[in-house]
Design an enzyme around this catalytic site. Structure first.
Site, short mmCIF file in Angstrom:
data_model
loop_
_atom_site.label_atom_id
_atom_site.label_comp_id
_atom_site.label_asym_id
_atom_site.label_seq_id
_atom_site.Cartn_x
_atom_site.Cartn_y
_atom_site.Cartn_z
N ASP A 39 3.86 6.70 2.26
CA ASP A 39 3.38 5.44 2.78
C ASP A 39 4.63 4.60 3.07
O ASP A 39 5.75 4.99 2.72
CB ASP A 39 2.50 4.78 1.72
CG ASP A 39 1.92 3.45 2.17
OD1 ASP A 39 1.69 3.27 3.38
OD2 ASP A 39 1.70 2.57 1.30
N ASP B 194 4.74 0.51 3.05
CA ASP B 194 4.83 -0.71 2.25
C ASP B 194 4.80 -0.39 0.76
O ASP B 194 3.89 0.30 0.28
CB ASP B 194 3.68 -1.65 2.60
CG ASP B 194 3.76 -2.13 4.04
OD1 ASP B 194 4.79 -2.70 4.41
OD2 ASP B 194 2.78 -1.90 4.79
#
Length: 501
Positions: free
Chosen positions: A52, A54
């Site tokens: 991912d 963030d």
């Protein structure tokens, strides 16, 4: 401490004490850069690493939460016609912790344990605690029935009254909810809690959906993104060892590109075999209908059918089933890292057999607290009191019962002290007074390994096997040798060399 607790009690009561009931204080400390294992896993078997963006590759300063809070608060005032007086409220950085539940209809924020029990002392209406007596009256005890808990992804949907906040981005949302509730109560404004929750949720969503947050971060990236030199080192290490890598994020291309340029460098795309933006997780993992679309460097969406996911290209949306078909990356040879236990990890481990790694930034702070002398002494005496109560409760004479009741009260006080060391309102992310939190239960179920940041990978070679410590079940404990936590105390010898590559 033992002498202090005994003082004033009868001689026979003091004879309760036995050296076997008082555990020695441990001098072993946990290394915050350790990778912790819920399930046995060897990096030797991992061929493909997914990430991912963030709070996995990019970490943000506390300035970002202040920004989200302020913008959402102003949206409530300007667009939802909330009182101007809300501008008096500023973001409170240490008010909430992740993983809390919010009762939408009662407007209560609380911590719930792995068995659906509310931890008394952690229930807040607005910015003020609710008494244990009132909580017990409202819920007819402390248990929250399954039918009013949130759905699989922590959301409050039809028929549910609880919403669980699992995302790090939800910290400003919880704080804003608390502040707005506080304002309405303080000014004796009659309001519908469900409407308030929906308005705050919409305002927070607008900060992301309208791109307000993205533009602010891009305009002043040094203020909001913590420079990630170690992120670059991790990606380079994996690349140099021939590992495939991919990125799946809900964030838009411009935002990711700006951040990765800052963290890794302009050649960041060269490290990844596949890059997917605006993936719309968690539906990305379940919805088979959305096709991939290629995005040009200028953000233009192309219409051509995608037959291959090519290195150096950027793709938008799509779905995991198409991703698996196009790449052939299936099963336990894939390890995916994310910070959101539901949206990033749950479906991958339950439905697709990928290995999963949870990034828990709060872990580093909590471990540092656990390593303090204050915490070690507090927990040692708390465990001692619990052992004493367990063994001595059989003594029913008046003098003994007086001592035992004193211990019960002291244990309650010590439990509150232990909570407050982490966070005065809600305590540790991982524990209620004695049980794992609801958050911890999900973490242990959906993450093979967990760590404070991906930089922890630098401390391990890529042949390393993670072994979960075999802790005894309750019925096994009497036959179990003394438990040690050596695996969490020391990093492999590789660590200093790997960290300096």
């Amino acid at each position: 401490m033992i002498q202090r607790s005994c003082k004033g009690f009868s001689e026979c009561s003091c004879n309760f004490f036995s050296p076997d009931l008082i555990p020695a204080i441990s001098n072993n400390f946990v290394n915050p850069d350790t990778i912790f294992s819920n399930n046995e896993m060897s990096l030797q078997d991992i061929e493909i690493y997914g990430f991912d963006y963030d709070y996995t590759l990019a970490f943000y300063s506390s300035n970002l939460h202040t920004l989200i809070f302020n913008i959402a608060r102003d949206i409530l005032i300007q667009e939802h016609r909330y009182p101007e007086g809300l501008k008096e409220y500023e973001y409170i950085p240490d008010f909430v912790v992740r993983g809390l539940h919010y009762d939408v209809q009662k407007a209560l924020l609380m911590k719930i344990d792995a068995f659906h029990y509310i931890q008394l002392g952690t229930v807040y209406r607005g910015l003020h605690p609710v008494s244990d007596k009132e909580v017990i009256a409202m819920y007819e005890g402390c248990h929250v029935p399954l039918e009013i808990m949130s759905d699989f992804y922590g959301k409050s949907s039809h028929g549910h009254t609880m919403k669980q906040f699992m995302d790090i981005f939800s910290l400003p949302e919880m704080t804003l909810l608390s502040c707005v509730n506080d304002y309405f109560m303080k000014h004796n404004i009659d309001y519908e809690p469900v409407h308030l929750y929906k308005d705050v949720k919409e305002a927070i969503g607008d900060v992301h959906v309208r791109g307000i947050m993205y533009r602010a971060v891009e305009a002043d990236i040094e203020k909001y993104i913590c420079y990630g030199e170690q992120t670059h080192a991790v990606l380079r290490k994996l690349s140099e060892n021939g590992k495939k890598m991919f990125l799946i994020t809900n964030s838009p291309l411009d935002f990711v590109d700006r951040g990765m340029n800052y963290i890794v460098g302009k050649d960041w795309r060269d490290l990844f075999d596949v890059v997917i933006v605006q993936a719309d997780k968690p539906s990305f993992f379940n919805d088979r209908r959305k096709p991939f679309r290629r995005v040009t460097d200028k953000g233009v969406l192309l219409w051509d059918r995608i037959h291959h996911l090519e290195k150096g290209q950027i793709y938008k949306q799509g779905n995991l089933y198409e991703f698996l078909r196009l790449t052939g990356w299936r099963g336990s040879k894939v390890l995916y890292f994310g910070d959101h236990i539901y949206s990033d990890l749950a479906d991958l481990t339950l439905k697709h057999g990928w290995r999963t790694g949870a990034i828990i930034p709060e872990l580093r702070k909590e471990i540092k607290i656990m390593n303090t002398e204050e915490y070690v002494h507090t927990m040692t005496w708390l465990q001692s009191l619990t052992n004493l109560l367990e063994h001595m409760q059989v003594h029913r004479d008046a003098a003994s019962q007086a001592v035992i009741q004193h211990w019960v009260k002291e244990r309650e006080d010590m439990r509150s002290q232990a909570k407050d060391i982490f966070n005065p309102q809600f305590g540790s992310l991982f524990r209620t007074y004695h049980n794992p939190t609801y958050f911890s239960r999900r973490l242990s179920r959906f993450a093979d390994i967990y760590m404070a940041s991906i930089s922890c990978l630098l401390n391990y070679d890529l042949q390393h096997t993670f072994y979960p410590r075999r802790t005894p079940l309750q019925h096994e404990a009497p036959f179990w040798p003394e438990q040690t936590s050596a695996g969490a105390m020391n990093i492999p010898f590789q660590s200093t060399r790997a960290g300096s590559e």
